[in-house]
Write a protein that holds these residues in place. Structure first.
Motif, PDB file in Angstrom:
ATOM      1  N   ASP A 144      61.259  -8.049   0.417  1.00 24.99           N
ATOM      2  CA  ASP A 144      61.813  -6.738   0.056  1.00 24.99           C
ATOM      3  C   ASP A 144      63.257  -6.527   0.480  1.00 24.99           C
ATOM      4  O   ASP A 144      63.824  -5.475   0.205  1.00 24.99           O
ATOM      5  CB  ASP A 144      60.931  -5.611   0.597  1.00 24.99           C
ATOM      6  CG  ASP A 144      60.859  -5.625   2.109  1.00 24.99           C
ATOM      7  OD1 ASP A 144      61.190  -6.656   2.714  1.00 24.99           O
ATOM      8  OD2 ASP A 144      60.479  -4.596   2.696  1.00 24.99           O
ATOM      9  N   ASP A 175      67.391  -8.321   0.899  1.00 24.15           N
ATOM     10  CA  ASP A 175      68.284  -9.442   0.561  1.00 24.15           C
ATOM     11  C   ASP A 175      68.314 -10.472   1.676  1.00 24.15           C
ATOM     12  O   ASP A 175      68.417 -11.669   1.436  1.00 24.15           O
ATOM     13  CB  ASP A 175      69.704  -8.915   0.293  1.00 24.15           C
ATOM     14  CG  ASP A 175      69.772  -8.118  -0.996  1.00 24.15           C
ATOM     15  OD1 ASP A 175      69.336  -6.952  -0.991  1.00 24.15           O
ATOM     16  OD2 ASP A 175      70.221  -8.676  -2.015  1.00 24.15           O
ATOM     17  N   LYS A 199      65.376 -12.656   1.378  1.00 22.63           N
ATOM     18  CA  LYS A 199      65.553 -13.512   0.202  1.00 22.63           C
ATOM     19  C   LYS A 199      66.420 -14.722   0.569  1.00 22.63           C
ATOM     20  O   LYS A 199      66.069 -15.871   0.277  1.00 22.63           O
ATOM     21  CB  LYS A 199      66.218 -12.707  -0.921  1.00 22.63           C
ATOM     22  CG  LYS A 199      66.441 -13.481  -2.191  1.00 22.63           C
ATOM     23  CD  LYS A 199      67.314 -12.720  -3.170  1.00 22.63           C
ATOM     24  CE  LYS A 199      68.763 -12.753  -2.730  1.00 22.63           C
ATOM     25  NZ  LYS A 199      69.701 -12.145  -3.670  1.00 22.63           N
ATOM     26  N   GLU A 200      67.539 -14.446   1.242  1.00 19.27           N
ATOM     27  CA  GLU A 200      68.447 -15.544   1.638  1.00 19.27           C
ATOM     28  C   GLU A 200      67.771 -16.483   2.621  1.00 19.27           C
ATOM     29  O   GLU A 200      67.877 -17.707   2.509  1.00 19.27           O
ATOM     30  CB  GLU A 200      69.715 -14.967   2.281  1.00 19.27           C
ATOM     31  CG  GLU A 200      70.610 -14.222   1.315  1.00 19.27           C
ATOM     32  CD  GLU A 200      71.645 -13.340   2.021  1.00 19.27           C
ATOM     33  OE1 GLU A 200      72.289 -12.540   1.336  1.00 19.27           O
ATOM     34  OE2 GLU A 200      71.784 -13.449   3.267  1.00 19.27           O
ATOM     35  N   GLU A 259      64.473 -16.323  -9.488  1.00 21.88           N
ATOM     36  CA  GLU A 259      64.638 -15.199  -8.584  1.00 21.88           C
ATOM     37  C   GLU A 259      64.574 -13.939  -9.444  1.00 21.88           C
ATOM     38  O   GLU A 259      65.470 -13.674 -10.227  1.00 21.88           O
ATOM     39  CB  GLU A 259      65.991 -15.332  -7.895  1.00 21.88           C
ATOM     40  CG  GLU A 259      66.267 -14.315  -6.849  1.00 21.88           C
ATOM     41  CD  GLU A 259      67.684 -14.500  -6.276  1.00 21.88           C
ATOM     42  OE1 GLU A 259      67.994 -15.595  -5.768  1.00 21.88           O
ATOM     43  OE2 GLU A 259      68.466 -13.548  -6.383  1.00 21.88           O
ATOM     44  N   HIS A 285      64.330  -9.926  -9.832  1.00 18.93           N
ATOM     45  CA  HIS A 285      64.560  -8.660  -9.143  1.00 18.93           C
ATOM     46  C   HIS A 285      63.484  -7.668  -9.572  1.00 18.93           C
ATOM     47  O   HIS A 285      63.373  -7.352 -10.744  1.00 18.93           O
ATOM     48  CB  HIS A 285      65.954  -8.142  -9.488  1.00 18.93           C
ATOM     49  CG  HIS A 285      66.462  -7.160  -8.486  1.00 18.93           C
ATOM     50  ND1 HIS A 285      67.786  -6.965  -8.230  1.00 18.93           N
ATOM     51  CD2 HIS A 285      65.812  -6.326  -7.656  1.00 18.93           C
ATOM     52  CE1 HIS A 285      67.938  -6.052  -7.294  1.00 18.93           C
ATOM     53  NE2 HIS A 285      66.752  -5.657  -6.924  1.00 18.93           N
ATOM     54  N   PHE A 304      62.203  -8.620  -4.283  1.00 22.85           N
ATOM     55  CA  PHE A 304      62.436  -9.824  -5.076  1.00 22.85           C
ATOM     56  C   PHE A 304      61.176 -10.677  -5.132  1.00 22.85           C
ATOM     57  O   PHE A 304      60.406 -10.721  -4.182  1.00 22.85           O
ATOM     58  CB  PHE A 304      63.545 -10.679  -4.439  1.00 22.85           C
ATOM     59  CG  PHE A 304      64.832  -9.960  -4.258  1.00 22.85           C
ATOM     60  CD1 PHE A 304      65.791  -9.943  -5.268  1.00 22.85           C
ATOM     61  CD2 PHE A 304      65.098  -9.282  -3.072  1.00 22.85           C
ATOM     62  CE1 PHE A 304      66.989  -9.278  -5.098  1.00 22.85           C
ATOM     63  CE2 PHE A 304      66.294  -8.606  -2.890  1.00 22.85           C
ATOM     64  CZ  PHE A 304      67.239  -8.605  -3.909  1.00 22.85           C
ATOM     65  N   MET A 348      70.863  -8.250  -9.358  1.00 20.60           N
ATOM     66  CA  MET A 348      72.128  -8.875  -8.965  1.00 20.60           C
ATOM     67  C   MET A 348      71.838 -10.113  -8.118  1.00 20.60           C
ATOM     68  O   MET A 348      71.243 -10.019  -7.064  1.00 20.60           O
ATOM     69  CB  MET A 348      72.966  -7.883  -8.161  1.00 20.60           C
ATOM     70  CG  MET A 348      74.403  -8.333  -8.031  1.00 20.60           C
ATOM     71  SD  MET A 348      75.356  -7.175  -7.009  1.00 20.60           S
ATOM     72  CE  MET A 348      74.796  -7.588  -5.373  1.00 20.60           C
ATOM     73  N   SER A 349      72.214 -11.247  -8.598  1.00 20.45           N
ATOM     74  CA  SER A 349      71.929 -12.453  -7.824  1.00 20.45           C
ATOM     75  C   SER A 349      73.222 -13.192  -7.489  1.00 20.45           C
ATOM     76  O   SER A 349      73.216 -14.383  -7.225  1.00 20.45           O
ATOM     77  CB  SER A 349      70.982 -13.360  -8.599  1.00 20.45           C
ATOM     78  OG  SER A 349      71.613 -13.792  -9.785  1.00 20.45           O
ATOM     79  N   ASN A 376      76.074 -14.410  -2.062  1.00 26.36           N
ATOM     80  CA  ASN A 376      76.673 -13.663  -0.962  1.00 26.36           C
ATOM     81  C   ASN A 376      77.493 -14.633  -0.116  1.00 26.36           C
ATOM     82  O   ASN A 376      76.960 -15.417   0.654  1.00 26.36           O
ATOM     83  CB  ASN A 376      75.552 -13.012  -0.143  1.00 26.36           C
ATOM     84  CG  ASN A 376      76.098 -12.306   1.083  1.00 26.36           C
ATOM     85  OD1 ASN A 376      77.308 -12.190   1.271  1.00 26.36           O
ATOM     86  ND2 ASN A 376      75.188 -11.815   1.908  1.00 26.36           N
ATOM     87  N   GLU A 391      72.319  -2.736  -1.109  1.00 24.92           N
ATOM     88  CA  GLU A 391      71.263  -3.261  -0.234  1.00 24.92           C
ATOM     89  C   GLU A 391      70.650  -2.184   0.644  1.00 24.92           C
ATOM     90  O   GLU A 391      69.774  -2.470   1.453  1.00 24.92           O
ATOM     91  CB  GLU A 391      71.812  -4.391   0.648  1.00 24.92           C
ATOM     92  CG  GLU A 391      72.085  -5.664  -0.123  1.00 24.92           C
ATOM     93  CD  GLU A 391      72.461  -6.828   0.783  1.00 24.92           C
ATOM     94  OE1 GLU A 391      72.362  -6.710   2.011  1.00 24.92           O
ATOM     95  OE2 GLU A 391      72.864  -7.862   0.229  1.00 24.92           O
ATOM     96  N   ARG A 431      68.240   0.283   1.896  1.00 26.00           N
ATOM     97  CA  ARG A 431      66.836   0.430   1.570  1.00 26.00           C
ATOM     98  C   ARG A 431      66.144   1.106   2.744  1.00 26.00           C
ATOM     99  O   ARG A 431      65.995   0.512   3.805  1.00 26.00           O
ATOM    100  CB  ARG A 431      66.228  -0.950   1.307  1.00 26.00           C
ATOM    101  CG  ARG A 431      64.850  -0.883   0.711  1.00 26.00           C
ATOM    102  CD  ARG A 431      64.315  -2.254   0.369  1.00 26.00           C
ATOM    103  NE  ARG A 431      62.910  -2.128   0.050  1.00 26.00           N
ATOM    104  CZ  ARG A 431      61.962  -1.980   0.960  1.00 26.00           C
ATOM    105  NH1 ARG A 431      62.250  -1.985   2.230  1.00 26.00           N
ATOM    106  NH2 ARG A 431      60.695  -1.836   0.574  1.00 26.00           N
ATOM    107  N   ARG A 465      63.417   2.228   5.068  1.00 26.66           N
ATOM    108  CA  ARG A 465      62.103   1.681   5.398  1.00 26.66           C
ATOM    109  C   ARG A 465      61.786   2.015   6.854  1.00 26.66           C
ATOM    110  O   ARG A 465      62.690   2.132   7.680  1.00 26.66           O
ATOM    111  CB  ARG A 465      62.092   0.167   5.188  1.00 26.66           C
ATOM    112  CG  ARG A 465      63.214  -0.560   5.899  1.00 26.66           C
ATOM    113  CD  ARG A 465      63.452  -1.927   5.274  1.00 26.66           C
ATOM    114  NE  ARG A 465      64.319  -2.783   6.073  1.00 26.66           N
ATOM    115  CZ  ARG A 465      65.655  -2.838   5.934  1.00 26.66           C
ATOM    116  NH1 ARG A 465      66.276  -2.047   5.080  1.00 26.66           N
ATOM    117  NH2 ARG A 465      66.359  -3.659   6.678  1.00 26.66           N
ATOM    118  N   ARG A 477      76.869  -7.968   5.989  1.00 22.32           N
ATOM    119  CA  ARG A 477      76.927  -8.958   4.912  1.00 22.32           C
ATOM    120  C   ARG A 477      76.431 -10.327   5.383  1.00 22.32           C
ATOM    121  O   ARG A 477      75.779 -11.047   4.639  1.00 22.32           O
ATOM    122  CB  ARG A 477      78.365  -9.115   4.377  1.00 22.32           C
ATOM    123  CG  ARG A 477      78.995  -7.882   3.787  1.00 22.32           C
ATOM    124  CD  ARG A 477      78.116  -7.223   2.750  1.00 22.32           C
ATOM    125  NE  ARG A 477      77.766  -8.115   1.670  1.00 22.32           N
ATOM    126  CZ  ARG A 477      76.581  -8.091   1.042  1.00 22.32           C
ATOM    127  NH1 ARG A 477      75.635  -7.267   1.436  1.00 22.32           N
ATOM    128  NH2 ARG A 477      76.348  -8.917   0.050  1.00 22.32           N
TER     129      ARG A 477
END
Lengths: 72, 363
Positions: A36, A38, A41-42, A58, A60, A65, B1-2, B5, B82, B84, B86, B221
């Motif tokens: 959930d 980024d 995911k990385e 991948e 979205h 993801f 968006m992939s 980074n 990004e 989010r 939670r 980042r």
């Protein structure tokens, strides 16, 4: 045969631990991992690569993801 | 968006470590205390003092760097979509871990960030702290391997993730509305200010805030994390995050040499004591607490900035822990450990072990 790891909502390093455990158990094949953030995911992608797997898709989704990991 | 980074690449994390190292040295040059250009634990402790949660007169200041960390991360998270919101992954446990992490860090006199900066400034005592940190994180990885897990967080209202950033904006407003008044311990009956000691040593507000914002942005980042660096190395043999902290030390070291701030030795180091065992043990406690909570104190601030309400609870736990540490004589001083510091480390370790052993899921 495709298996799934649902790591949504889990914080570091749980998604990576779950993915690596499954990868080791499977050896090769196709694995779907749900995350959930980024960051997860990385991290999952990096861990998979270190084991000779690759992220082939991948997707979205609304709440994160869906990663499709493969090793032939 | 992939889109890739860039900050999450090896070059990216090394660059971020270099930025933090150089600007930490510069913040010290501009007025922050010795080897304390950036120290998340010390700065949150100073914030606890500014709020009057403890009355240790030498460590009271509403540090703008911490405010910047959270708001910089918030900005990066929104810019890159990004953010989010939670929360709900065992917040009370995170609070307790935050409090004990702070207590351990204040026995050593620094968080992992400052341990690295102390090393880069020539303070040999930092070696014992870093060794303790590694041992604490290693114990944490044993729990992780045996199924320790605080459970899933849930997606929630956007406003939940905004609360800590809003608190930080409130702190910033207080800092601007109630500046230090010469000769007075308290400004307008609100914020406390040190007039001597580390709390009185400050870079200009704007410099502190801007560096804080930049570090918050870059760290969000790059996922920069000092605890994660050691954890991933032990748990996965993965060096990615470690490159970041290695870069931080190297660049801070070079910047210290250039600025004339490097002084090798064990005795007479700034805001440090030489009781090696307790430098070590304090950081074992902090390292274990960070590992069980999933992030170093900086990372918790950046996570809170991108909407993680559980990380925000950890941050509040650290600030309250700092209040207790100074009210109860748990924090060290350059003279050595506080009167009850040793007991606090033991209780903290037992508490962390209790959490680690009892919060495991069966596979």
């Amino acid at each position: 045969m495709s298996e799934t790891v649902d790591a949504r909502g889990l914080s570091c390093p749980q998604p990576v631990i779950l993915t690596l455990n499954k990868i080791k158990a499977m050896g090769d094949g196709e694995l779907t991992v749900l995350v959930d953030t980024d960051t997860s995911k990385e991290n999952v992608g990096r861990a998979a690569n270190s084991q000779g797997w690759r992220v082939s898709e991948e997707i979205h989704e609304d709440d994160g993801f869906k990663l499709i990991l493969r090793k032939a | 968006m992939s889109a890739k980074n860039l900050f999450a690449t090896p070059t990216g994390i090394i660059g971020v470590g270099a930025f933090i190292g150089v600007f930490a040295a510069l913040l010290q040059h501009w007025g922050n205390p010795g080897n304390m250009g950036i120290c998340v634990a010390c700065m949150e402790r100073d914030i606890a003092g500014a709020l009057g949660l403890h009355r240790a007169e030498v460590v009271q200041y509403m540090r703008p760097e911490i405010i910047g960390f959270v708001l910089g991360s918030l900005g990066a998270a929104y810019l890159f979509k990004e953010f989010r919101s939670r929360a709900g992954s065992a917040p009370i446990v995170r609070f307790v871990l935050g409090a004990f992490a702070m207590i351990g860090a204040l026995v050593f006199l620094g968080c992992p960030w400052r341990a690295l900066l102390r090393l880069a400034g020539g303070d040999g005592n930092a070696l014992f702290g870093l060794a303790g940190l590694a041992v604490g994180v290693w114990v944490g990885t044993l729990f992780l391997k045996s199924g320790y897990n605080l459970g899933r967080s849930q997606k929630t209202h956007t406003a939940v993730g905004w609360l800590l950033p809003l608190i930080m904006l409130g702190f910033l407003a207080l800092l601007l509305i109630f500046p230090q008044v010469a000769g007075q311990a308290q400004s307008g009956g609100v914020l406390f200010y040190s007039s001597k000691g580390p709390g009185s040593m400050r870079a200009p507000i704007l410099a502190s805030l801007l560096v804080g914002l930049a570090v918050g942005f870059l760290a969000q980042r790059s996922r920069f994390c000092t605890m994660g660096a050691i954890r991933d190395l032990i748990l996965f043999r993965q060096t990615h995050l470690f490159l970041g902290i290695a870069s931080l030390v190297v660049f801070a070291f070079v910047a210290n040499l250039v600025l004339g701030q490097f002084k090798a030795g064990f005795e007479g180091q700034p805001v440090a004591h030489t009781m090696s065992l307790w430098n070590f043990a304090g950081m074992v406690l902090a390292g274990l607490a960070f590992a069980l909570a999933g992030g170093c104190p900086g990372r918790q601030l950046f996570l809170a900035g991108e909407g993680d309400g559980d990380a925000a609870v950890f941050v509040l736990g650290m600030i309250v822990g700092a209040g207790l540490a100074h009210n109860f004589g748990l924090a060290s001083s350059p003279a050595g450990v506080g009167p009850h510091g040793v007991a606090a480390v033991v209780i903290g370790l037992l508490s962390c072990l209790f959490i680690g052993f009892t919060m495991r899921q069966k596979a």
